[in-house]
Write a protein that holds these residues in place. Structure first.
Motif, PDB file in Angstrom:
ATOM      1  N   MET A  70       3.125   5.786  -9.581  1.00 20.68           N
ATOM      2  CA  MET A  70       2.648   5.174  -8.291  1.00 20.68           C
ATOM      3  C   MET A  70       4.612   5.857  -7.241  1.00 20.68           C
ATOM      4  O   MET A  70       4.404   5.321  -5.965  1.00 20.68           O
ATOM      5  N   ASP A  71       5.308   5.766  -8.016  1.00 18.79           N
ATOM      6  CA  ASP A  71       6.330   6.114  -7.441  1.00 18.79           C
ATOM      7  C   ASP A  71       6.896   6.833  -6.241  1.00 18.79           C
ATOM      8  O   ASP A  71       7.791   7.222  -5.554  1.00 18.79           O
ATOM      9  N   ASP A  72       5.708   8.276  -7.104  1.00 18.28           N
ATOM     10  CA  ASP A  72       6.197   9.155  -5.727  1.00 18.28           C
ATOM     11  C   ASP A  72       5.728   9.702  -4.560  1.00 18.28           C
ATOM     12  O   ASP A  72       5.525   9.719  -4.010  1.00 18.28           O
ATOM     13  N   TYR A  73       4.900   8.518  -4.707  1.00 19.04           N
ATOM     14  CA  TYR A  73       4.634   8.114  -3.132  1.00 19.04           C
ATOM     15  C   TYR A  73       4.709   7.597  -1.976  1.00 19.04           C
ATOM     16  O   TYR A  73       5.427   6.541  -2.566  1.00 19.04           O
ATOM     17  N   MET A  74       4.422   7.478  -0.784  1.00 18.61           N
ATOM     18  CA  MET A  74       5.332   6.573   0.464  1.00 18.61           C
ATOM     19  C   MET A  74       4.908   5.396   0.778  1.00 18.61           C
ATOM     20  O   MET A  74       3.325   5.488   0.592  1.00 18.61           O
ATOM     21  N   ASP A  75       5.889   4.974   1.055  1.00 17.59           N
ATOM     22  CA  ASP A  75       5.561   3.527   1.713  1.00 17.59           C
ATOM     23  C   ASP A  75       4.511   3.881   3.242  1.00 17.59           C
ATOM     24  O   ASP A  75       5.445   5.209   3.800  1.00 17.59           O
ATOM     25  N   GLU A  76       4.751   2.636   3.749  1.00 21.50           N
ATOM     26  CA  GLU A  76       3.789   2.994   5.320  1.00 21.50           C
ATOM     27  C   GLU A  76       4.449   3.709   6.107  1.00 21.50           C
ATOM     28  O   GLU A  76       4.374   4.363   6.791  1.00 21.50           O
ATOM     29  N   ALA A  77       5.941   3.399   6.052  1.00 26.61           N
ATOM     30  CA  ALA A  77       7.259   3.495   7.246  1.00 26.61           C
ATOM     31  C   ALA A  77       7.332   5.283   7.114  1.00 26.61           C
ATOM     32  O   ALA A  77       7.240   6.075   7.639  1.00 26.61           O
ATOM     33  N   ALA A  78       7.515   5.741   5.783  1.00 28.34           N
ATOM     34  CA  ALA A  78       7.097   7.159   5.255  1.00 28.34           C
ATOM     35  C   ALA A  78       5.797   8.005   5.727  1.00 28.34           C
ATOM     36  O   ALA A  78       6.636   9.101   6.363  1.00 28.34           O
ATOM     37  N   TYR A  79       4.841   7.378   5.631  1.00 28.99           N
ATOM     38  CA  TYR A  79       4.082   8.340   5.727  1.00 28.99           C
ATOM     39  C   TYR A  79       3.546   8.409   7.530  1.00 28.99           C
ATOM     40  O   TYR A  79       2.959   9.306   7.713  1.00 28.99           O
ATOM     41  N   ASN A  80       3.945   7.589   8.095  1.00 27.44           N
ATOM     42  CA  ASN A  80       3.965   7.410   9.812  1.00 27.44           C
ATOM     43  C   ASN A  80       4.718   8.109  10.286  1.00 27.44           C
ATOM     44  O   ASN A  80       4.585   8.622  11.192  1.00 27.44           O
ATOM     45  N   MET A  83       0.526  -1.015  -0.124  1.00 32.84           N
ATOM     46  CA  MET A  83      -0.255  -0.285  -0.054  1.00 32.84           C
ATOM     47  C   MET A  83       0.643   0.959   0.622  1.00 32.84           C
ATOM     48  O   MET A  83       1.738   1.613   0.239  1.00 32.84           O
ATOM     49  N   LYS A  84       0.568   2.243  -0.441  1.00 33.18           N
ATOM     50  CA  LYS A  84       1.477   3.222  -0.478  1.00 33.18           C
ATOM     51  C   LYS A  84       0.138   4.318  -0.819  1.00 33.18           C
ATOM     52  O   LYS A  84      -1.448   4.471  -0.179  1.00 33.18           O
ATOM     53  N   PHE A  85       0.905   5.929   0.466  1.00 32.88           N
ATOM     54  CA  PHE A  85      -0.132   6.583   0.851  1.00 32.88           C
ATOM     55  C   PHE A  85       1.069   8.372   0.062  1.00 32.88           C
ATOM     56  O   PHE A  85       1.532   8.873   0.164  1.00 32.88           O
ATOM     57  N   THR A  86      -0.375   9.274  -0.372  1.00 37.19           N
ATOM     58  CA  THR A  86      -0.107  10.712  -0.391  1.00 37.19           C
ATOM     59  C   THR A  86       0.142  10.965   1.048  1.00 37.19           C
ATOM     60  O   THR A  86      -0.298  11.176   2.025  1.00 37.19           O
ATOM     61  N   GLU A  87       0.681  12.680   0.243  1.00 41.82           N
ATOM     62  CA  GLU A  87       1.030  14.060   0.774  1.00 41.82           C
ATOM     63  C   GLU A  87      -0.386  14.522   1.586  1.00 41.82           C
ATOM     64  O   GLU A  87      -0.636  15.158   2.945  1.00 41.82           O
ATOM     65  N   GLU A  88      -1.466  14.175   0.793  1.00 40.13           N
ATOM     66  CA  GLU A  88      -3.310  14.562   0.613  1.00 40.13           C
ATOM     67  C   GLU A  88      -3.568  13.312   1.591  1.00 40.13           C
ATOM     68  O   GLU A  88      -4.919  13.033   2.374  1.00 40.13           O
ATOM     69  N   HIS A  89      -3.202  12.601   2.269  1.00 38.13           N
ATOM     70  CA  HIS A  89      -3.054  11.471   3.070  1.00 38.13           C
ATOM     71  C   HIS A  89      -4.585  10.367   2.922  1.00 38.13           C
ATOM     72  O   HIS A  89      -5.586  10.165   2.645  1.00 38.13           O
ATOM     73  N   GLU A  90      -4.001  10.363   1.448  1.00 30.95           N
ATOM     74  CA  GLU A  90      -4.755   8.884   0.676  1.00 30.95           C
ATOM     75  C   GLU A  90      -3.840   7.431   1.107  1.00 30.95           C
ATOM     76  O   GLU A  90      -2.883   7.691   0.937  1.00 30.95           O
ATOM     77  N   TRP A  91      -4.600   6.797   0.824  1.00 28.51           N
ATOM     78  CA  TRP A  91      -3.900   5.542   0.566  1.00 28.51           C
ATOM     79  C   TRP A  91      -4.339   4.866  -1.000  1.00 28.51           C
ATOM     80  O   TRP A  91      -5.346   5.189  -1.267  1.00 28.51           O
ATOM     81  N   LEU A  92      -3.832   4.342  -1.434  1.00 28.57           N
ATOM     82  CA  LEU A  92      -3.460   3.462  -2.912  1.00 28.57           C
ATOM     83  C   LEU A  92      -3.294   2.006  -2.617  1.00 28.57           C
ATOM     84  O   LEU A  92      -2.038   1.735  -2.069  1.00 28.57           O
ATOM     85  N   ARG A  93      -4.853   1.317  -3.373  1.00 27.66           N
ATOM     86  CA  ARG A  93      -3.863   0.101  -2.666  1.00 27.66           C
ATOM     87  C   ARG A  93      -4.156  -1.352  -4.515  1.00 27.66           C
ATOM     88  O   ARG A  93      -5.082  -0.511  -5.143  1.00 27.66           O
ATOM     89  N   ILE A  94      -3.131  -1.592  -4.913  1.00 26.68           N
ATOM     90  CA  ILE A  94      -2.660  -1.700  -6.178  1.00 26.68           C
ATOM     91  C   ILE A  94      -4.030  -3.593  -6.611  1.00 26.68           C
ATOM     92  O   ILE A  94      -3.306  -4.175  -5.415  1.00 26.68           O
ATOM     93  N   GLU A  95      -4.704  -3.865  -6.930  1.00 31.20           N
ATOM     94  CA  GLU A  95      -5.211  -4.674  -7.849  1.00 31.20           C
ATOM     95  C   GLU A  95      -5.503  -5.031  -8.420  1.00 31.20           C
ATOM     96  O   GLU A  95      -6.315  -4.363  -9.740  1.00 31.20           O
ATOM     97  N   ASP A  96      -4.465  -6.134  -9.562  1.00 28.83           N
ATOM     98  CA  ASP A  96      -4.615  -5.406 -10.674  1.00 28.83           C
ATOM     99  C   ASP A  96      -3.640  -4.423 -11.632  1.00 28.83           C
ATOM    100  O   ASP A  96      -3.302  -3.637 -11.690  1.00 28.83           O
TER     101      ASP A  96
END
Lengths: 374, 119
Positions: free
Chosen positions: B105-115, B1-14
């Motif tokens: 998607m590469d621009d966005y944070m992983d969970e550790a960076a978001y936390n 799962m990835k996270f944006t600075e706008e506090h969205e989460w993004l989950r890839i499903e296919d």
């Protein structure tokens, strides 16, 4: 900008996890961990405690109550003389153009008048009272008392545990009773549409009283967020939003607050700022009127949303002055001004939200029935 | 799962990305009372305003995190916007987007960076 002022309950708010915001120059709790929605519902079903110490508490004293009443009647279109000892009324400071300079509660406390005015207007109100009424009347802006409101269906039972005479009070009665060991000035009134009490308490005893009330399982502290949704559902005006210097009492639907004695043909008709316009509108009507607005969809319509007569075209006919979500109504609710000819219940108008005109039904206020003990 | 600075989460499903807001965002917004979603079939560009969230306090926008086509919206939010508060990472999802350039998607944070961002 000046630093925000703090009420005597500031430390208690922080301890209880309140989120604080600047409001009318004070650092005030907007919500507690319960959240706006639950705080609102708690007040409608149990009892909510509100810190309203930011509001101005003022004493007007003349040689007699009648002398103070005569003086105050020069500034407000209310029957102050006819107010019995131990009773309170809603009032309005009007301006020479017939607009509203502030709204207030005033009480006949035997030999003097006690009033509570809006926080943002308090300093200007006191200056105005002094300019207009001194030296015959002494004006005291109290700095040594806090103000709490306990609102909701359980408020009477909770407060009666501290003094049984609470149960003898009726809506808009005022009484002096000891609570938490201090002399409190209590009125059976509020700003939620629920039964409840407003309590002026000496600052030194304020925290003891608040803690004693909060110790009851039915009582929660309630922030400004829920205070706003509660008063909105109750159809009560917020000064500076629903009423102000450019709205007259008749336009605002507050004609009920102007008693017969001050109207044309009354014993003391007129003699207040803006009397010509206000008395004229009382007999002939006003061009626009404050109404309840019930958006038909789920999208809230907030302050500033423009109102149109039709779904397309035409100029705006009015705007929303307060609006949001009503947790008890379980949908969006708003108030605003529309031309008087359209101010009839069941009329459909349109509010423009993010470029789309959405249907809104004009309804009579309040949205939730008042629950007063008359 | 990835996270944006706008506090969205993004989950890839296919070939789809599911979008919602984080628990931190839903807590900050307070009780959510209305969610305006895009239409299925809308083509959106990264940073377009695609969702409006109304809480008891105020309205806020959610931006499209990627270029693509909205393939599905969460129909439950129309009647039960509070699902966003109750289950922001699950039942409170907003929409699914068919991405046209997954490298965004590469621009966005992983969970550790978001936390770290919200700590």
């Amino acid at each position: 900008m000046d630093a925000l002022r703090r009420t005597p309950f500031y430390d208690l708010h922080l301890k209880l996890g309140a989120k604080m915001v600047g409001f009318a120059g004070f650092d005030m709790p907007v919500q507690y961990p319960l959240g706006v929605m639950q705080e609102h519902r708690h007040t409608r079903t149990k009892a909510g405690l509100f810190d309203v110490s930011h509001m101005g508490q003022v004493i007007l004293r003349g040689a007699t109550y009648a002398a103070a009443a005569t003086a105050l009647e020069r500034l407000i279109p209310m029957d102050v003389h006819g107010l019995q000892p131990g009773r309170q009324r809603y009032g309005l400071f009007t301006n020479p153009q017939g607009g509203i300079q502030d709204d207030l509660m005033f009480a006949n406390r035997g030999d003097h008048i006690f009033m509570v005015v809006n926080a943002a207007c308090a300093d200007a109100d006191v200056k105005y009272l002094r300019e207009m009424l001194e030296p015959d009347i002494s004006i005291k802006h109290l700095q040594n008392r806090a103000l709490l409101a306990l609102q909701g269906p359980c408020a009477e039972a909770v407060l009666a545990e501290h003094h049984p005479a609470i149960c003898d009070m009726k809506f808009m009665d005022v009484e002096t009773l000891p609570l938490a060991g201090a002399e409190c000035w209590i009125s059976r009134s509020g700003y939620t549409g629920e039964d409840g009490f407003e309590i002026s308490v000496p600052t030194a005893a304020a925290n003891d009283l608040a803690q004693a009330l909060l110790a009851h399982e039915d009582v929660e502290f309630i922030g400004l967020g829920a205070r706003d949704s509660l008063r909105l559902e109750a159809g009560l005006c917020l000064y500076g939003h629903d009423i102000g210097p450019n709205t007259s009492p008749v336009e605002a639907g507050l004609s009920w607050a102007i008693q017969r004695a001050r109207r044309t043909g009354g014993d003391r008709a007129g003699g207040f700022p803006g009397a010509e316009r206000i008395l004229g509108e009382l007999s002939d009507g006003a061009p626009k009127k404050r109404v309840g607005l019930r958006p038909q969809g789920r999208a809230p319509m907030r302050e500033g949303v423009l109102i149109f007569a039709d779904e397309a075209g035409g100029a705006p006919i009015g705007s929303v002055t307060s609006g949001g979500f009503g947790p008890t109504v379980q949908g969006p609710v708003a108030m605003g001004y529309v031309p008087s000819e359209l101010a009839k219940a069941d009329t459909i108008v349109f509010g423009e939200v993010r470029g789309k005109r959405l249907p809104v039904e004009i309804v009579s206020l309040p949205f939730t029935a008042a629950n007063f003990k008359r | 799962m990835k996270f944006t600075e706008e506090h969205e989460w993004l989950r890839i499903e296919d070939d789809l990305v599911v979008v919602g807001i984080t628990e931190h965002a839903s807590t900050q917004l307070g009780d959510i009372v209305f969610v305006e979603l895009p239409d299925e079939g809308d083509t959106v560009s990264k940073d377009d305003e695609v969702v409006v969230i109304e809480s008891v306090k105020a309205a806020s926008d959610i931006l499209a995190p990627l270029d693509g086509e909205i393939t599905e919206i969460n129909p439950a939010l129309e009647d039960e916007p509070a699902k966003v508060n109750e289950d922001p990472l699950g039942a409170g999802w907003f929409f699914k987007i068919r991405h046209s350039d997954l490298s965004q998607m590469d621009d966005y944070m992983d969970e550790a960076a978001y936390n770290k961002l919200i700590s």
